[in-house]
Design an enzyme around this catalytic site. Structure first.
Site, mmCIF file in Angstrom:
data_model
loop_
_atom_site.group_PDB
_atom_site.id
_atom_site.type_symbol
_atom_site.label_atom_id
_atom_site.label_comp_id
_atom_site.label_asym_id
_atom_site.label_seq_id
_atom_site.Cartn_x
_atom_site.Cartn_y
_atom_site.Cartn_z
ATOM 1 N N ASN A 9 0.871 -1.180 0.000
ATOM 2 C CA ASN A 9 0.000 0.000 0.000
ATOM 3 C C ASN A 9 0.906 1.228 0.000
ATOM 4 O O ASN A 9 1.465 1.579 1.033
ATOM 5 C CB ASN A 9 -0.888 -0.019 1.250
ATOM 6 C CG ASN A 9 -1.701 1.260 1.391
ATOM 7 O OD1 ASN A 9 -1.822 2.026 0.437
ATOM 8 N ND2 ASN A 9 -2.250 1.491 2.581
ATOM 9 N N LYS A 11 0.062 4.263 -0.444
ATOM 10 C CA LYS A 11 -0.609 5.489 0.043
ATOM 11 C C LYS A 11 -0.331 6.631 -0.937
ATOM 12 O O LYS A 11 -0.193 6.387 -2.136
ATOM 13 C CB LYS A 11 -0.144 5.814 1.465
ATOM 14 C CG LYS A 11 -0.169 4.595 2.379
ATOM 15 C CD LYS A 11 0.043 4.931 3.807
ATOM 16 C CE LYS A 11 0.148 3.648 4.612
ATOM 17 N NZ LYS A 11 0.069 3.857 6.032
ATOM 18 N N HIS A 95 -9.411 1.065 4.908
ATOM 19 C CA HIS A 95 -8.117 1.332 5.553
ATOM 20 C C HIS A 95 -8.332 2.340 6.684
ATOM 21 O O HIS A 95 -9.173 3.228 6.594
ATOM 22 C CB HIS A 95 -7.123 1.885 4.526
ATOM 23 C CG HIS A 95 -5.732 1.952 5.057
ATOM 24 N ND1 HIS A 95 -5.286 3.011 5.818
ATOM 25 C CD2 HIS A 95 -4.699 1.073 4.980
ATOM 26 C CE1 HIS A 95 -4.037 2.766 6.178
ATOM 27 N NE2 HIS A 95 -3.656 1.610 5.687
ATOM 28 N N GLU A 97 -6.766 4.859 7.576
ATOM 29 C CA GLU A 97 -6.653 6.286 7.197
ATOM 30 C C GLU A 97 -7.940 6.770 6.536
ATOM 31 O O GLU A 97 -8.338 7.918 6.692
ATOM 32 C CB GLU A 97 -5.426 6.483 6.290
ATOM 33 C CG GLU A 97 -4.141 6.411 7.107
ATOM 34 C CD GLU A 97 -2.959 5.817 6.370
ATOM 35 O OE1 GLU A 97 -2.927 5.823 5.130
ATOM 36 O OE2 GLU A 97 -2.037 5.328 7.068
ATOM 37 N N GLU A 167 -5.188 -4.821 10.778
ATOM 38 C CA GLU A 167 -4.199 -3.757 10.935
ATOM 39 C C GLU A 167 -4.491 -2.971 12.205
ATOM 40 O O GLU A 167 -5.320 -2.055 12.191
ATOM 41 C CB GLU A 167 -4.265 -2.801 9.739
ATOM 42 C CG GLU A 167 -3.984 -3.450 8.414
ATOM 43 C CD GLU A 167 -3.369 -2.473 7.421
ATOM 44 O OE1 GLU A 167 -2.318 -2.795 6.869
ATOM 45 O OE2 GLU A 167 -3.921 -1.381 7.236
ATOM 46 N N GLY A 173 2.412 2.671 10.563
ATOM 47 C CA GLY A 173 3.301 3.810 10.323
ATOM 48 C C GLY A 173 4.003 4.309 11.577
ATOM 49 O O GLY A 173 4.609 5.373 11.577
ATOM 50 N N SER A 213 3.587 -1.784 10.365
ATOM 51 C CA SER A 213 5.039 -1.734 10.515
ATOM 52 C C SER A 213 5.733 -3.068 10.208
ATOM 53 O O SER A 213 6.683 -3.446 10.881
ATOM 54 C CB SER A 213 5.423 -1.221 11.910
ATOM 55 O OG SER A 213 4.912 0.091 12.095
HETATM 56 C C1 PEP Z 1 -0.743 0.325 6.023
HETATM 57 O O1 PEP Z 1 -0.887 1.507 5.821
HETATM 58 O O2 PEP Z 1 -1.575 -0.474 5.554
HETATM 59 C C2 PEP Z 1 0.392 -0.108 6.822
HETATM 60 C C3 PEP Z 1 0.373 -1.297 7.337
HETATM 61 O O3 PEP Z 1 1.430 0.800 6.982
HETATM 62 P P1 PEP Z 1 2.865 0.532 7.658
HETATM 63 O O4 PEP Z 1 3.389 -0.748 7.086
HETATM 64 O O5 PEP Z 1 3.678 1.719 7.257
HETATM 65 O O6 PEP Z 1 2.639 0.445 9.118
#
Ligand code: PEP
Length: 255
Positions: A9, A11, A95, A97, A167, A173, A213
């Site tokens: 992803n 983003k 997601h 966000e 998630e 992030g 992460s």
């Molecule tokens: C995501 O945005 O789906 C995500 C898991 O981000 P990150 O790997 O940066 O934590």
């Protein structure tokens, strides 16, 4: 698509040219990948080019969002048909966000899931709790509510066309990863929710990814954990070496 799937992803990152440079490099790094599913979800502007450039590889492309209406006066939105027309096979929906910055509700997300399935796009549906919800011991309650809103009333075949991405919002992030035990516990509960709502076979066929992460350094121990079927990767997917290392960690596990 195999059951173990790693998705990127990106983003709101990478210009058209940067996306092209990534794929030119990345496609060479996944030549030996045979058993792991790979999906790249770039910004909309790069979808078609990336789809073309990945044609002779195992990787497929997905979008990061879509609107639930078919077409019409919805300035700046993008439809399932439009995404399919540039080669997208998947779409990330729900997601955190989108939920927390853009105010998407469970109801809106459900309408998007229904439209994606109707149009033959496979949704990657994100579920996960906030830090305060985890601290209050409400993780499973929150995930169950999101799960029910997303999947109540789907047929077994529709459910098998969805990927679930667990998630935890506090791990996205932030550099803070859920431990394999924390992730595996929730994944196992999600598998049970699938058994209860559908049946054993359907539950076994659904990919449950972990996201939050994920990096080359923690991918191995996470993929070895029960009921973790792959990853949705944000930050680490922006670097072709890091993302390819994560894909290779899953492939290695499958050997
Ligand atoms: C995501 O945005 O789906 C995500 C898991 O981000 P990150 O790997 O940066 O934590």
């Amino acid at each position: 698509m195999p059951k173990k799937i790693v998705a990127a992803n990106w983003k709101m990152n990478k210009t058209y040219q940067e996306a092209e440079a990534f794929v030119t490099d990345f496609s060479k790094k996944i030549l030996e990948i045979k058993k792991t599913g790979v999906i790249l979800c770039p910004p909309f502007i790069a979808l078609f080019n990336i789809h073309e450039k990945l044609k002779n590889t195992v990787a497929e492309v997905g979008a990061q969002n879509m609107y639930f209406e078919e077409s019409g006066a919805f300035t700046s939105e993008i439809s399932a048909d439009m995404l399919k027309s540039v080669g997208a096979k998947y779409v990330i929906l729900g997601h955190s966000e989108r939920r927390h910055i853009f105010g998407e509700t469970d109801q809106v997300i459900r309408k998007k899931i229904d439209r994606a399935l109707e149009k033959g796009l496979k949704p990657i549906v994100c579920l996960g709790e906030l830090l305060e919800e985890r601290k209050a011991g409400k993780t499973l309650e929150v995930v169950k509510k999101q799960f029910d809103a997303a999947f109540d009333g789907l047929s077994k075949a529709e459910m098998e066309n969805c990927i679930i991405a667990y998630e935890p919002v506090w791990a996205i992030g932030t550099g803070e990863t859920a431990t394999p035990e924390q992730a595996s516990e929730v994944h196992t509960e999600i598998r049970k929710m699938l058994i209860e709502k559908f049946d054993n076979k359907t539950a076994e066929n659904v990919t449950i990814q972990y996201g939050g992460s994920v990096k080359p350094s923690n991918a191995k121990e996470l993929i070895e954990s029960k009921n973790i079927d792959g990853f949705l990767v944000g930050g680490a997917s922006l670097d072709s070496n890091h993302f390819s290392d994560i894909v290779h960690a899953v492939e290695e596990y499958l050997k």
